[in-house]
Write an enzyme that holds these catalytic residues in place. Sequence first.
Site, PDB file in Angstrom:
ATOM      1  N   VAL A  93       0.466  -1.045  -0.238  1.00  0.00           N
ATOM      2  CA  VAL A  93      -0.032  -0.371   0.114  1.00  0.00           C
ATOM      3  C   VAL A  93       1.072   0.777  -0.687  1.00  0.00           C
ATOM      4  O   VAL A  93       2.048   1.738   0.480  1.00  0.00           O
ATOM      5  CB  VAL A  93      -0.950   0.171   1.020  1.00  0.00           C
ATOM      6  CG1 VAL A  93      -1.709   1.267   0.960  1.00  0.00           C
ATOM      7  CG2 VAL A  93      -1.794  -0.903   1.105  1.00  0.00           C
ATOM      8  N   GLY A 103      -4.497  -2.223   3.364  1.00  0.00           N
ATOM      9  CA  GLY A 103      -3.640  -3.950   3.995  1.00  0.00           C
ATOM     10  C   GLY A 103      -4.223  -4.316   4.484  1.00  0.00           C
ATOM     11  O   GLY A 103      -4.753  -5.796   3.737  1.00  0.00           O
ATOM     12  N   TYR A 137       1.362  -9.324  10.135  1.00  0.00           N
ATOM     13  CA  TYR A 137       0.857 -10.221  10.209  1.00  0.00           C
ATOM     14  C   TYR A 137       0.531 -11.062  11.124  1.00  0.00           C
ATOM     15  O   TYR A 137       0.096 -11.604  10.992  1.00  0.00           O
ATOM     16  CB  TYR A 137       1.580 -11.302   9.092  1.00  0.00           C
ATOM     17  CG  TYR A 137       1.856 -10.659   8.140  1.00  0.00           C
ATOM     18  CD1 TYR A 137       0.587 -10.718   7.266  1.00  0.00           C
ATOM     19  CD2 TYR A 137       2.862 -10.019   6.754  1.00  0.00           C
ATOM     20  CE1 TYR A 137       0.736  -9.705   5.444  1.00  0.00           C
ATOM     21  CE2 TYR A 137       3.243  -9.464   6.034  1.00  0.00           C
ATOM     22  CZ  TYR A 137       2.253  -9.563   4.881  1.00  0.00           C
ATOM     23  OH  TYR A 137       2.038  -8.730   4.058  1.00  0.00           O
TER      24      TYR A 137
END
Length: 171
Positions: A93, A103, A137
């Site tokens: 992004v 994102g 993540y």
Amino acid sequence: MNVNIRPATRVDCKDISRMIMELAVYEKMPDQVKITCEELERDGFHQNPFFECLVAEVPEENKDDFTTVGFALYFYIYSTWKGRSMHLEDLYVMPQFRGFGIGKSLLNAVAQVAKEKRCARLQLNVLDWNTASRDFYAAKGAQDLTVEEGRHLVRFDGQSLENLANETPKN
């Protein structure tokens, strides 16, 4: 922020190519990018594509058009233990559009594609110094296999790939 996530088309390759270079600059490896816009078109938008891609668009100010501000490029792999799998090569992004959930929207959309294709897992690589991405993540539930399984990414490319391909097996 209003964002539209959609499958990329051949027309998007110019923007994808631009953002690949932006990502490479961020990762401090701009000299590593060798792919061209034409190669992206050839490899992603023919009968048997090597990759698929989603793009993120936001409305242009005071216009009815959209501006492409992010992408997620992925491809399918196969695990002999788990079966169908997906590899997320890049999720990017543009910096001025970070922090608005774009994102997350891209990652969620990739995960939806993986589920639709009945993939058992979604995997990706993150640079060790990129703690922001690693934290992003991890917050979504990703496991760091470097720590958990001690796996290392290995690669043959350039001359090492050429040598391997031309090596004559010994009986």
